[in-house]
Design a protein around this motif. Structure first.
Motif, short mmCIF file in Angstrom:
data_model
loop_
_atom_site.label_atom_id
_atom_site.label_comp_id
_atom_site.label_asym_id
_atom_site.label_seq_id
_atom_site.Cartn_x
_atom_site.Cartn_y
_atom_site.Cartn_z
N ARG A 14 -4.03 -0.49 12.50
CA ARG A 14 -3.12 0.58 12.09
C ARG A 14 -1.95 0.72 13.05
O ARG A 14 -0.83 1.07 12.65
CB ARG A 14 -3.87 1.91 11.98
CG ARG A 14 -4.86 1.94 10.82
CD ARG A 14 -5.63 3.24 10.76
NE ARG A 14 -4.80 4.36 10.35
CZ ARG A 14 -4.47 4.60 9.07
NH1 ARG A 14 -4.90 3.81 8.12
NH2 ARG A 14 -3.71 5.62 8.77
N ALA A 17 0.49 -1.93 12.18
CA ALA A 17 1.19 -1.56 10.95
C ALA A 17 2.15 -0.39 11.16
O ALA A 17 2.93 -0.08 10.27
CB ALA A 17 0.18 -1.20 9.86
N LEU A 19 1.22 2.77 11.71
CA LEU A 19 0.67 4.03 11.22
C LEU A 19 0.13 4.89 12.35
O LEU A 19 -0.08 6.08 12.18
CB LEU A 19 -0.46 3.76 10.22
CG LEU A 19 -0.02 3.09 8.91
CD1 LEU A 19 -1.21 2.56 8.16
CD2 LEU A 19 0.76 4.09 8.07
N LEU A 20 -0.11 4.27 13.49
CA LEU A 20 -0.75 4.96 14.61
C LEU A 20 0.05 4.59 15.86
O LEU A 20 0.22 3.41 16.14
CB LEU A 20 -2.18 4.45 14.73
CG LEU A 20 -3.18 5.19 15.57
CD1 LEU A 20 -3.45 6.54 14.95
CD2 LEU A 20 -4.48 4.40 15.64
N PRO A 21 0.57 5.58 16.61
CA PRO A 21 1.27 5.20 17.84
C PRO A 21 0.27 4.70 18.87
O PRO A 21 -0.77 5.32 19.08
CB PRO A 21 1.93 6.52 18.28
CG PRO A 21 1.27 7.59 17.52
CD PRO A 21 0.56 7.01 16.35
N HIS A 39 10.78 -1.33 12.59
CA HIS A 39 10.66 -0.71 11.27
C HIS A 39 10.95 -1.73 10.16
O HIS A 39 10.19 -1.85 9.20
CB HIS A 39 11.60 0.48 11.15
CG HIS A 39 11.44 1.21 9.87
ND1 HIS A 39 10.44 2.13 9.66
CD2 HIS A 39 12.10 1.10 8.69
CE1 HIS A 39 10.52 2.58 8.41
NE2 HIS A 39 11.52 1.97 7.81
N ALA A 43 8.44 -3.19 7.32
CA ALA A 43 8.72 -2.91 5.91
C ALA A 43 8.82 -4.19 5.10
O ALA A 43 8.51 -4.21 3.91
CB ALA A 43 10.00 -2.10 5.79
N HIS A 52 -9.76 1.60 2.58
CA HIS A 52 -9.47 2.25 1.31
C HIS A 52 -8.51 1.36 0.56
O HIS A 52 -7.56 0.84 1.13
CB HIS A 52 -8.86 3.62 1.55
CG HIS A 52 -9.76 4.53 2.32
ND1 HIS A 52 -10.94 4.98 1.80
CD2 HIS A 52 -9.67 5.02 3.57
CE1 HIS A 52 -11.53 5.75 2.70
NE2 HIS A 52 -10.79 5.79 3.79
N GLY A 54 -6.46 2.08 -1.84
CA GLY A 54 -5.18 2.65 -2.24
C GLY A 54 -4.91 2.56 -3.72
O GLY A 54 -3.77 2.54 -4.14
N LEU A 55 -5.98 2.49 -4.52
CA LEU A 55 -5.80 2.38 -5.97
C LEU A 55 -6.15 3.71 -6.62
O LEU A 55 -7.09 4.37 -6.21
CB LEU A 55 -6.71 1.28 -6.53
CG LEU A 55 -6.54 -0.10 -5.89
CD1 LEU A 55 -7.65 -1.03 -6.36
CD2 LEU A 55 -5.20 -0.69 -6.23
N LYS A 56 -5.38 4.10 -7.63
CA LYS A 56 -5.61 5.37 -8.31
C LYS A 56 -6.65 5.19 -9.40
O LYS A 56 -6.49 4.36 -10.29
CB LYS A 56 -4.30 5.84 -8.94
CG LYS A 56 -3.33 6.40 -7.93
CD LYS A 56 -3.72 7.80 -7.53
CE LYS A 56 -2.95 8.28 -6.33
NZ LYS A 56 -3.33 7.60 -5.09
N GLN A 68 2.11 -2.09 -6.88
CA GLN A 68 2.01 -2.54 -5.49
C GLN A 68 2.87 -3.77 -5.26
O GLN A 68 3.47 -3.93 -4.19
CB GLN A 68 0.55 -2.82 -5.14
CG GLN A 68 -0.29 -1.56 -5.19
CD GLN A 68 -1.64 -1.73 -4.54
OE1 GLN A 68 -2.10 -2.84 -4.33
NE2 GLN A 68 -2.26 -0.63 -4.22
N TRP A 71 6.49 -2.58 -5.21
CA TRP A 71 6.70 -1.80 -3.98
C TRP A 71 6.92 -2.73 -2.79
O TRP A 71 7.73 -2.47 -1.92
CB TRP A 71 5.51 -0.89 -3.75
CG TRP A 71 5.57 -0.05 -2.51
CD1 TRP A 71 4.80 -0.17 -1.41
CD2 TRP A 71 6.46 1.04 -2.26
NE1 TRP A 71 5.15 0.77 -0.48
CE2 TRP A 71 6.17 1.53 -0.97
CE3 TRP A 71 7.48 1.64 -2.98
CZ2 TRP A 71 6.86 2.60 -0.39
CZ3 TRP A 71 8.17 2.71 -2.41
CH2 TRP A 71 7.87 3.18 -1.14
N ARG A 109 -2.20 -8.07 -4.02
CA ARG A 109 -0.80 -7.87 -3.65
C ARG A 109 -0.36 -8.79 -2.52
O ARG A 109 0.83 -9.05 -2.35
CB ARG A 109 -0.53 -6.41 -3.31
CG ARG A 109 -1.10 -5.91 -2.00
CD ARG A 109 -0.52 -4.54 -1.70
NE ARG A 109 -0.95 -4.00 -0.43
CZ ARG A 109 -1.97 -3.15 -0.30
NH1 ARG A 109 -2.63 -2.75 -1.35
NH2 ARG A 109 -2.29 -2.69 0.89
N ARG A 115 4.35 -12.22 2.13
CA ARG A 115 4.82 -11.68 3.41
C ARG A 115 4.15 -12.45 4.53
O ARG A 115 3.05 -12.99 4.34
CB ARG A 115 4.51 -10.19 3.52
CG ARG A 115 5.36 -9.37 2.60
CD ARG A 115 5.11 -7.92 2.77
NE ARG A 115 6.19 -7.16 2.14
CZ ARG A 115 6.39 -5.87 2.29
NH1 ARG A 115 5.59 -5.18 3.08
NH2 ARG A 115 7.37 -5.25 1.70
#
Lengths: 168, 221
Positions: A14, A17, A19-21, A39, A43, A52, A54-56, A68, A71, A109, A115
Motif C-alpha cells: 500500500r 501504491a 495509499l499509506l505514507p 503521482h 497513476a 478486497h 473492489g467489485l460491486k 476498471q 479507469w 484488469r 501497466r
C-alpha cells in the motif's frame, strides 16, 4: 515478499501504491529518463490488486471489468477474458461469483490495461490449480515483456522470483 | 477523459440503485411531506403557510437517505483503493460521486417538491421557483452530504454520525430556500434568498471536494 501474518507485507504494497505514507524512508519511481513524479508514475504505471477485489456486488462482472479497464486507461477486455477464462462469468452479478471467480475478474484488469508494475496481495490464494497456472502464465508473459511484479505471498509463485523476507 | 466518463457512468448507475434508488427516496419524501401536516393541524390557511417549509424540511431529510453508502461501500469493498490510485485526482472523484448522487437522487426529488408544496396549499405560481430552489439546494445537499459521508468513513453507525455532521450544514440552504419561497408567496422580493442559496451551493460544490478527498485519504492510510 514472504513473512508472517501481520509482518507488514500489505502495508509495504500500500505504501508503494501511495495509499499509506511510509513511516520512514521514501519511495521513488524511475523511468528511462530519470526520476518520475510519484503521482504520475502511480497513476499511469501501476496496478494494485489487494485482498478486497473492489467489485460491486450488484453489478455484472462485465460492467465492473469494463469500468476498471477504462479507469486504468485500457480498453479491450477480450484478451483478459480469454486468459482468465471469464467468458461464462461476464453476465453474472458479482454477488453470485465465488471468491476465486471474483479474484479472476479483479486480476483481469492487469491484462486489460497494460501497466509496468503489478502490486499483488496474495493473488493466488482463492484460485484453483488450473487458474493458478493461467495466472502464472500471464505473469510470465508480463515479466518477459519487461514488466515488474511485487507480490505478497505465502506459497511460491509459479514464476522465477527473488524472495524478500518482510518483518524478519 | 475516458476514465472520467467511465467513473461518471458507474457512479450514476450505483447511485440509481443505491438505497432503493430514486423511487424509494420519492416515497420517503412523500411520506414525510404527508406526516408533517398531520402533526401541525389541517386548516388550509395554516397548511398553506407552512407548505414551503415542510417541502424543504422533507427534502433535507430525503437527501440524507443514501449518503451512508456514498463512500462506505467503496471503502469496504476496496474500490476506493482503485479510485485513489487513478488517473483522476481524488478531489475530482469525490466531486463526480456527489454530482451523480445529485442527478440520481436530488433531481427526482426536485421534481416532486413543487407537487408536494402545491398539494399542501402553496400557490401553483410558486412551482417554478420551488423546483429551481430544490434543484439548486439539492446540489448543496449532495456535496455537504458527501462531506459528512467521507468524514464518517470507517466509523460504526456511520449513518447517524453523518446526519449529526450534515444536518447543521443543511440549515443555510433550508433558510435561504424556504425564505425565497415565502417571500414569493407574500409578494415580496425573493431574489435575495434565491441568490444566497445559489452561492451556498456553489461554495459547497467548490470547497467540499478537497475536504472529501482529505477525509478519504485519511481513512485509507
Amino acid at each position: 515478499m514472504v513473512g508472517r501474518n501481520g509482518a507488514g507485507k500489505t502495508s509495504l504494497l500500500r505504501a508503494i501504491a501511495g495509499l499509506l505514507p511510509p513511516s520512514a524512508g521514501t519511495i521513488g519511481f524511475e523511468g528511462p529518463d530519470g526520476a518520475l513524479d510519484p503521482h504520475d508514475a502511480r497513476a499511469a504505471g501501476l496496478h494494485m490488486v489487494g485482498h478486497h477485489d473492489g467489485l460491486k456486488p450488484g453489478r455484472t462482472a462485465r460492467e465492473e471489468l469494463l469500468f476498471q479497464a477504462a479507469w486504468a486507461g485500457g480498453g479491450d477486455i477480450d484478451e483478459a477474458v480469454r486468459a482468465l477464462d471469464l467468458i461464462r462469468l461476464l453476465d453474472l452479478e458479482v454477488r453470485r461469483l465465488s471468491a476465486g471467480q471474483r479474484r479472476r475478474v479483479a486480476l483481469a484488469r492487469l491484462l486489460a490495461a497494460p501497466r509496468a508494475l503489478w502490486l499483488l496481495d496474495e493473488p493466488m490464494a482463492p484460485l484453483d490449480a488450473d487458474h493458478r497456472r493461467g495466472v502464472g502464465e500471464a505473469m510470465t508473459r508480463h515479466l518477459a515483456d519487461g514488466g515488474m511484479i511485487v507480490a505478497a505471498v505465502h506459497d511460491p509463485l509459479p514464476v522465477p522470483a527473488r524472495s524478500v523476507q518482510v518483518g524478519a | 477523459m475516458r476514465a472520467l466518463c467511465a467513473l461518471f457512468g458507474r457512479e450514476l448507475s450505483l447511485a440509481w440503485g443505491r438505497g432503493g434508488g430514486p423511487l424509494l427516496a420519492l416515497a420517503f419524501y412523500a411520506a414525510v411531506a404527508t406526516l408533517l401536516p398531520l402533526a401541525s393541524g389541517r386548516e388550509p390557511e395554516r397548511l398553506a403557510a407552512i407548505a414551503p417549509g415542510v417541502a424543504w424540511l422533507a427534502l433535507a431529510l430525503a437527501a440524507l437517505l443514501s449518503l451512508e453508502r456514498l463512500f462506505e461501500r467503496d471503502y469496504e469493498d476496496g474500490a476506493l483503493d482503485l479510485l485513489a490510485v487513478g488517473p483522476i485526482p481524488l478531489e475530482a472523484v469525490a466531486a463526480i460521486k456527489c454530482l451523480a448522487q445529485w442527478l440520481a437522487a436530488g433531481a427526482p426529488l426536485a421534481l416532486a417538491a413543487p407537487v408536494a408544496a402545491i398539494a399542501l396549499g402553496a400557490p401553483p405560481a410558486s412551482a417554478p421557483l420551488m423546483f429551481a430552489c430544490a434543484l439548486i439546494g439539492g446540489l448543496a445537499f449532495a456535496f455537504v452530504g458527501g462531506l459528512g459521508a467521507s468524514l464518517a468513513l470507517g466509523s460504526r453507525r456511520g449513518g447517524l454520525l453523518i446526519a449529526v455532521i450534515v444536518l447543521p450544514l443543511f440549515a443555510p440552504p433550508v433558510i435561504f430556500g424556504a425564505g425565497a419561497l415565502s417571500s414569493l408567496t407574500a409578494g415580496l422580493p425573493w431574489t435575495g434568498g434565491f441568490l444566497l442559496l445559489c452561492a451556498y451551493s456553489a461554495a459547497a460544490a467548490g470547497l467540499s471536494p478537497f475536504a472529501m478527498a482529505a477525509a478519504c485519504r485519511n481513512a485509507l492510510s
